[in-house]
Each structure stands twice: as structure tokens, then as C-alpha cells.
Scaffold this active site. Structure first.
Site: not given
Length: 211
Positions: A120-122
Site C-alpha cells: 500500500e505504501y508503494l
């Protein structure tokens, strides 16, 4: 040049703020809490309190360039890492600030290849990067490999497809690279990865990206 560092209280942001304060640039350090302002003042910068998820218009007044080194540490990747970046990009355009340097991450172009907890961060960072590229700003997107707390060496290597398991880099060298991009014509409009290496930072940006 008057430079705003968003996320100046973070580990990379602190280094960048200090380096700018030691240079010919004027630097404003953006923090989320009033309690952090003294730390920024101690680094030699002008502190400004602003929340990326809210009104940041006062933070960009009189600014010539922005270094975005903020992050949510995984707590709110969509609200801070994506939407917070987008909010600041919009304000930069509204204030006619031309230069915007984004701290991104290696693996953003292939989030499914990274650890599941990073997906999700990426993806959030990928959307922020793309929004910046599609803006009217003169952008540079720097994607370091895994960060370490070792002392910086002032030397890096650059690429567009570095192997993540061989791309560690000290946070201090990431900060030095972010600051160096401000005066490196070859980095304008470029997206690239960095890792620890043997080439002096300024030379790596000047020569490697000019190929």
C-alpha cells in the site's frame, strides 16, 4: 534560493534541513507540531507549523523550491504519503513555485515485488509521483534503496532498475542527493533510483543522468 523542506523533523528531512542551512540557500522547515519547531530552529532553519492533510498555503509563501521528505511511517499512507504530497503540489502550483523534489522509494514501479506490508505504501507513493510528473512543476523524483543510519560517504550510484537487495544507502547521502538536485540541471524532469556507490554525488547526478 528559498527552500521549503516538508517533513523536516524526520530522519532524512533533518539532514536535508541542516545541509541547506549550512549552504547559501535559505531554508524553511515544515513540521506538524509546534513542539517540533525548536528542533528546526536549532538546525539553523526557519520553522513553520503546517499539516499536510490541511491548509499549507502559509508554508509555501515566498518559497522558490520544495523538497518533499515527509512520510507517515506507515500510519496513513494514503492521507499523508499520497494526498499530503498532492496537497503540497497543488499549493506549489498555486504559488507559482517551479521546483519540486520528491523523496520516493525504490520499488514504487513494481510494488507487487516488494514485501506485502509495503504494497500500500508503494502504491500510494507511485500515485503521488505520477501526480507530480503530470503537474506543471519542474520535478525531480529520487528513489533510494533501503535506508541505513550509517554515516554518509558523499558517494552514490544511480539507475532506473537497481536491485533492491543491493541498494542500501545512508539517510545522510539521500539527503545530500535531494539537496544536490536543486542545482543539477540534469535532474530536472527526471525520476531515478540511488544506492550507496563510488561516484561523488554531484558527479553522479551530472554524468550518469546526462547519458
Amino acid at each position: 534560493m528559498n527552500v521549503l523542506v516538508a517533513g523536516s523533523h524526520g530522519q532524512v528531512g533533518r539532514h536535508a534541513t541542516r545541509l541547506l542551512a549550512e549552504s547559501d540557500h535559505a531554508v524553511r522547515g515544515m513540521v506538524r507540531a509546534e513542539s517540533q519547531a525548536t528542533d528546526i530552529d536549532d538546525l539553523g532553519a526557519e520553522p513553520v507549523v503546517a499539516d499536510l492533510t490541511g491548509d499549507v498555503s502559509h508554508a509555501v509563501e515566498g518559497i522558490d523550491a520544495i523538497i518533499f521528505a515527509a512520510g507517515s511511517a506507515g500510519e496513513d499512507v494514503w492521507g499523508v504519503d499520497r494526498d499530503g504530497a498532492i496537497n503540497l503540489i497543488d499549493e506549489a502550483e498555486a504559488e507559482s513555485i517551479d521546483r519540486f523534489v520528491m523523496l520516493s522509494s525504490i520499488g514504487v514501479d513494481r510494488p507487487e515485488d516488494g514485501p506485502e506490508e509495503m504494497h500500500e505504501y508503494l502504491r500510494a507513493k507511485a500515485e503521488a509521483d505520477e501526480y507530480l510528473r503530470e503537474s506543471d512543476l519542474t520535478d525531480t523524483i529520487v528513489r533510494p534503496g533501503p535506508l541505513t543510519d550509517e554515516d554518509g560517504t558523499g558517494r552514490i550510484r544511480t539507475g532506473t532498475d537497481l536491485a533492491e537487495d543491493d541498494a542500501e544507502i545512508p539517510r545522510e547521502d539521500v539527503s545530500r542527493t535531494l539537496v544536490a538536485t536543486l542545482g543539477a540541471e540534469t535532474t530536472r524532469g527526471e525520476t531515478f533510483e540511488i544506492a550507496a556507490g563510488d561516484e561523488p554525488i554531484e558527479a553522479a547526478l551530472r554524468e550518469s543522468l546526462d547519458e
